[in-house]
Design a protein around this motif. Structure first.
Motif, PDB file in Angstrom:
ATOM      1  N   LEU A  80      32.465  52.179  44.782  1.00 30.29           N
ATOM      2  CA  LEU A  80      33.495  51.146  44.780  1.00 30.29           C
ATOM      3  C   LEU A  80      34.485  51.362  43.638  1.00 30.29           C
ATOM      4  N   SER A  81      33.982  51.763  42.482  1.00 28.43           N
ATOM      5  CA  SER A  81      34.841  51.957  41.312  1.00 28.43           C
ATOM      6  C   SER A  81      35.800  53.118  41.488  1.00 28.43           C
ATOM      7  N   LYS A  82      35.494  54.024  42.428  1.00 22.45           N
ATOM      8  CA  LYS A  82      36.342  55.188  42.664  1.00 22.45           C
ATOM      9  C   LYS A  82      37.456  54.920  43.683  1.00 22.45           C
ATOM     10  N   PHE A  83      37.491  53.724  44.260  1.00 20.60           N
ATOM     11  CA  PHE A  83      38.547  53.413  45.223  1.00 20.60           C
ATOM     12  C   PHE A  83      39.913  53.637  44.573  1.00 20.60           C
ATOM     13  N   THR A  84      40.799  54.308  45.308  1.00 14.55           N
ATOM     14  CA  THR A  84      42.138  54.576  44.774  1.00 14.55           C
ATOM     15  C   THR A  84      43.098  53.428  45.019  1.00 14.55           C
ATOM     16  N   TYR A  85      42.709  52.455  45.807  1.00 17.04           N
ATOM     17  CA  TYR A  85      43.565  51.276  46.007  1.00 17.04           C
ATOM     18  C   TYR A  85      43.719  50.590  44.650  1.00 17.04           C
ATOM     19  N   PRO A  86      44.931  50.158  44.259  1.00 14.64           N
ATOM     20  CA  PRO A  86      45.137  49.544  42.939  1.00 14.64           C
ATOM     21  C   PRO A  86      44.130  48.416  42.682  1.00 14.64           C
ATOM     22  N   HIS A  87      43.349  48.571  41.635  1.00  9.21           N
ATOM     23  CA  HIS A  87      42.280  47.612  41.384  1.00  9.21           C
ATOM     24  C   HIS A  87      42.808  46.223  41.054  1.00  9.21           C
ATOM     25  N   GLN A  88      44.030  46.134  40.547  1.00 11.60           N
ATOM     26  CA  GLN A  88      44.578  44.813  40.247  1.00 11.60           C
ATOM     27  C   GLN A  88      44.890  44.036  41.513  1.00 11.60           C
ATOM     28  N   LEU A  89      44.823  44.708  42.680  1.00 11.26           N
ATOM     29  CA  LEU A  89      45.028  44.037  43.968  1.00 11.26           C
ATOM     30  C   LEU A  89      43.703  43.818  44.699  1.00 11.26           C
ATOM     31  N   LEU A  90      42.586  44.147  44.042  1.00  7.04           N
ATOM     32  CA  LEU A  90      41.267  44.013  44.664  1.00  7.04           C
ATOM     33  C   LEU A  90      40.490  42.867  44.021  1.00  7.04           C
ATOM     34  N   SER A  91      40.022  41.940  44.842  1.00  7.59           N
ATOM     35  CA  SER A  91      39.127  40.875  44.392  1.00  7.59           C
ATOM     36  C   SER A  91      37.777  41.085  45.064  1.00  7.59           C
ATOM     37  N   LEU A  92      36.699  40.887  44.314  1.00 13.95           N
ATOM     38  CA  LEU A  92      35.358  41.120  44.825  1.00 13.95           C
ATOM     39  C   LEU A  92      34.605  39.801  44.964  1.00 13.95           C
ATOM     40  N   GLY A  93      33.773  39.725  45.989  1.00 13.82           N
ATOM     41  CA  GLY A  93      32.923  38.555  46.186  1.00 13.82           C
ATOM     42  C   GLY A  93      31.528  38.987  46.605  1.00 13.82           C
ATOM     43  N   PHE A  94      30.503  38.378  46.005  1.00 15.72           N
ATOM     44  CA  PHE A  94      29.121  38.706  46.312  1.00 15.72           C
ATOM     45  C   PHE A  94      28.338  37.419  46.581  1.00 15.72           C
ATOM     46  N   ILE A  95      27.362  37.507  47.484  1.00 14.04           N
ATOM     47  CA  ILE A  95      26.428  36.413  47.683  1.00 14.04           C
ATOM     48  C   ILE A  95      25.032  36.999  47.617  1.00 14.04           C
ATOM     49  N   ILE A  96      24.158  36.367  46.814  1.00 11.74           N
ATOM     50  CA  ILE A  96      22.849  36.915  46.491  1.00 11.74           C
ATOM     51  C   ILE A  96      21.795  35.826  46.681  1.00 11.74           C
ATOM     52  N   PRO A  97      20.658  36.134  47.294  1.00  8.90           N
ATOM     53  CA  PRO A  97      19.624  35.114  47.493  1.00  8.90           C
ATOM     54  C   PRO A  97      18.988  34.675  46.174  1.00  8.90           C
ATOM     55  N   LYS A  98      18.462  33.459  46.166  1.00 10.61           N
ATOM     56  CA  LYS A  98      17.790  32.917  44.986  1.00 10.61           C
ATOM     57  C   LYS A  98      16.290  33.218  45.068  1.00 10.61           C
ATOM     58  N   ASN A  99      15.927  34.428  44.744  1.00  9.57           N
ATOM     59  CA  ASN A  99      14.522  34.804  44.653  1.00  9.57           C
ATOM     60  C   ASN A  99      14.392  35.858  43.562  1.00  9.57           C
ATOM     61  N   GLU A 156      43.199  49.859  34.110  1.00  8.68           N
ATOM     62  CA  GLU A 156      43.473  50.269  35.483  1.00  8.68           C
ATOM     63  C   GLU A 156      42.218  50.284  36.347  1.00  8.68           C
ATOM     64  N   GLY A 157      41.046  50.260  35.729  1.00  6.67           N
ATOM     65  CA  GLY A 157      39.806  50.249  36.480  1.00  6.67           C
ATOM     66  C   GLY A 157      39.229  48.862  36.703  1.00  6.67           C
ATOM     67  N   ARG A 158      39.846  47.855  36.101  1.00 11.32           N
ATOM     68  CA  ARG A 158      39.336  46.486  36.233  1.00 11.32           C
ATOM     69  C   ARG A 158      39.806  45.863  37.544  1.00 11.32           C
ATOM     70  N   PHE A 159      38.943  45.034  38.109  1.00 10.58           N
ATOM     71  CA  PHE A 159      39.278  44.334  39.343  1.00 10.58           C
ATOM     72  C   PHE A 159      39.982  43.017  39.017  1.00 10.58           C
ATOM     73  N   ALA A 160      40.780  42.538  39.975  1.00 12.12           N
ATOM     74  CA  ALA A 160      41.572  41.330  39.739  1.00 12.12           C
ATOM     75  C   ALA A 160      40.681  40.118  39.465  1.00 12.12           C
ATOM     76  N   SER A 161      39.615  39.980  40.230  1.00  5.01           N
ATOM     77  CA  SER A 161      38.685  38.873  40.032  1.00  5.01           C
ATOM     78  C   SER A 161      37.367  39.218  40.700  1.00  5.01           C
ATOM     79  N   ILE A 162      36.291  38.599  40.228  1.00  6.85           N
ATOM     80  CA  ILE A 162      34.959  38.833  40.790  1.00  6.85           C
ATOM     81  C   ILE A 162      34.232  37.496  40.876  1.00  6.85           C
ATOM     82  N   THR A 163      33.693  37.200  42.059  1.00  3.72           N
ATOM     83  CA  THR A 163      32.956  35.954  42.294  1.00  3.72           C
ATOM     84  C   THR A 163      31.538  36.299  42.725  1.00  3.72           C
ATOM     85  N   ILE A 164      30.566  35.647  42.097  1.00  2.61           N
ATOM     86  CA  ILE A 164      29.153  35.821  42.467  1.00  2.61           C
ATOM     87  C   ILE A 164      28.610  34.471  42.916  1.00  2.61           C
ATOM     88  N   LEU A 165      28.135  34.398  44.145  1.00  2.00           N
ATOM     89  CA  LEU A 165      27.522  33.193  44.686  1.00  2.00           C
ATOM     90  C   LEU A 165      26.026  33.416  44.857  1.00  2.00           C
TER      91      LEU A 165
END
Length: 367
Positions: free
Chosen positions: A106-125, A148-157
């Motif tokens: 994912l970190s190697k994606f050439t798409y501008p990272h400032q235009l990429l937002s990430l979202g994750f959902i993880i079980p509670k166990n 230049e390698g940082r993502f615009a935002s990251i959400t963890i649910l």
């Protein structure tokens, strides 16, 4: 007449200073200075979605003034040139285990990272807690690294329901008897993640499974350039072939397919709560699977398109307008399909077409 003793002892300079201070205090109360207003304006939240750490600008009576922000949603449709048009992409991943290869890829994606937002959902166990810790460590390293390698935002649910399976080993989670309950739970997780993170600026949504460890770094551009509402590559797996004693590739995701006359006849005979599943010899569907239609030769046309009736979700690119139109992941039998295949059916009934790239590969982790 003699002056009162208290007035005789009062210094006239003291009285003058007291009067000046009183007047100054009165002016400060009734007329706030322009510098104070400017400071408050500069520190105020930029829009209603800003973090709560910044207060809204206030009027003369001290009441907050949240700004009015207008989002022209008709201009958010994804295009074939997302980088040039500065289109925001939301990458969503249901995550049970953290694979370092996923994050490295994912970190190697050439798409501008400032235009990429990430979202994750993880079980509670316990397993989800370990995955969360590993993910947070990776995020901290990336987001504190070069800009230049940082993502615009990251959400963890964290999921608000228990996972239906105790074990997430590949053999256990792919047993036929576990599929209906597992994939219905996956649908709930995907919908929770989608409805929480999809923003007004999102033009595309890339669904990327946590165990996809190898893709071209230009994955987003390669899929988006076809300008399709829903598009999916072919998901394969690298393995050591015992016959040739060499590394080889094999199909992994069978959920991208085209219906046949026979498969439609089978579906017509099913009960309302029954679903059709791919990859199980004991219950053949007779669909035409994209996984089996790949051209593996060096001269293969990676841009070859085929229209699909069902799609897998290992690396699925969707125009955000499709989701805004109501297409989600049914957690119930929808025309005998659930999760990503049910999503494809729902999208098609809303007027959107689904496509696949049989000769364009992404690779799944091999346990």
């Amino acid at each position: 007449m003699a002056m009162a003793r208290s007035l005789r002892r009062t210094n006239p300079i003291t009285l003058i200073l007291a009067a000046v201070l009183a007047i100054g205090f009165f002016l400060f109360i009734v007329s706030p200075t322009s510098s104070t207003s400017n400071e408050r304006r500069n520190y105020a939240a930029q829009n209603p979605l800003s973090p709560a750490s910044k207060p809204f600008r206030k009027d003369q009576n001290g009441h907050p003034i949240p700004p009015v922000v207008r989002y022209p949603m008709n201009n958010k449709t994804g295009t074939a040139n997302p980088v040039e048009n500065r289109e925001h992409v939301l990458i969503l991943t249901p995550l049970v285990r953290f694979y370092p290869g996923y994050w490295e890829n994912l970190s190697k994606f050439t798409y501008p990272h400032q235009l990429l937002s990430l979202g994750f959902i993880i079980p509670k166990n316990r397993e989800g807690n370990a995955a969360t810790s590993a993910l947070q460590a990776a995020i901290k390293k990336t987001q504190s690294g070069p800009e230049e390698g940082r993502f615009a935002s990251i959400t963890i649910l964290r999921q608000d329901f228990d996972p239906p399976l105790v074990s997430q080993d590949e053999k256990e989670r792919h047993k036929l008897e576990n599929q209906k309950v597992r994939r219905e739970a996956m649908s709930r997780a995907r919908n929770s993640l989608l409805f929480t993170t999809l923003g007004p600026s999102s033009a595309w949504v890339l669904w990327l499974d946590a165990d996809i460890v190898e893709t071209p770094p230009t994955l987003i551009q390669d899929l988006a350039k076809h300008d399709k509402a829903v598009i999916v590559p072919n998901c394969y797996q690298r393995y050591h072939n015992p016959d040739t004693k060499q590394m080889d590739i094999r199909p992994y995701d069978y959920n991208s397919w085209v219906d046949t006359t026979r498969s439609l006849e089978i579906a017509a005979q099913l009960g309302p709560d029954e679903i059709m599943l791919e990859g199980y010899g004991e219950k053949p569907t007779y669909r035409s699977l994209m996984a089996h239609l790949a051209d593996r030769s060096p001269s293969a046309n990676v841009n070859q398109l085929m229209e699909l009736d069902g799609v897998g979700g290992t690396a699925l690119l969707v125009k955000a307008d499709v989701h805004r139109d109501g297409a989600m992941f049914p957690a119930f039998p929808f025309y005998h399909m659930v999760e990503t295949e049910g999503f494809a059916k729902m999208a098609r009934r809303l007027g959107w077409k689904c496509f696949g790239l049989p000769n364009y590969f992404v690779y799944h982790y091999n346990e």
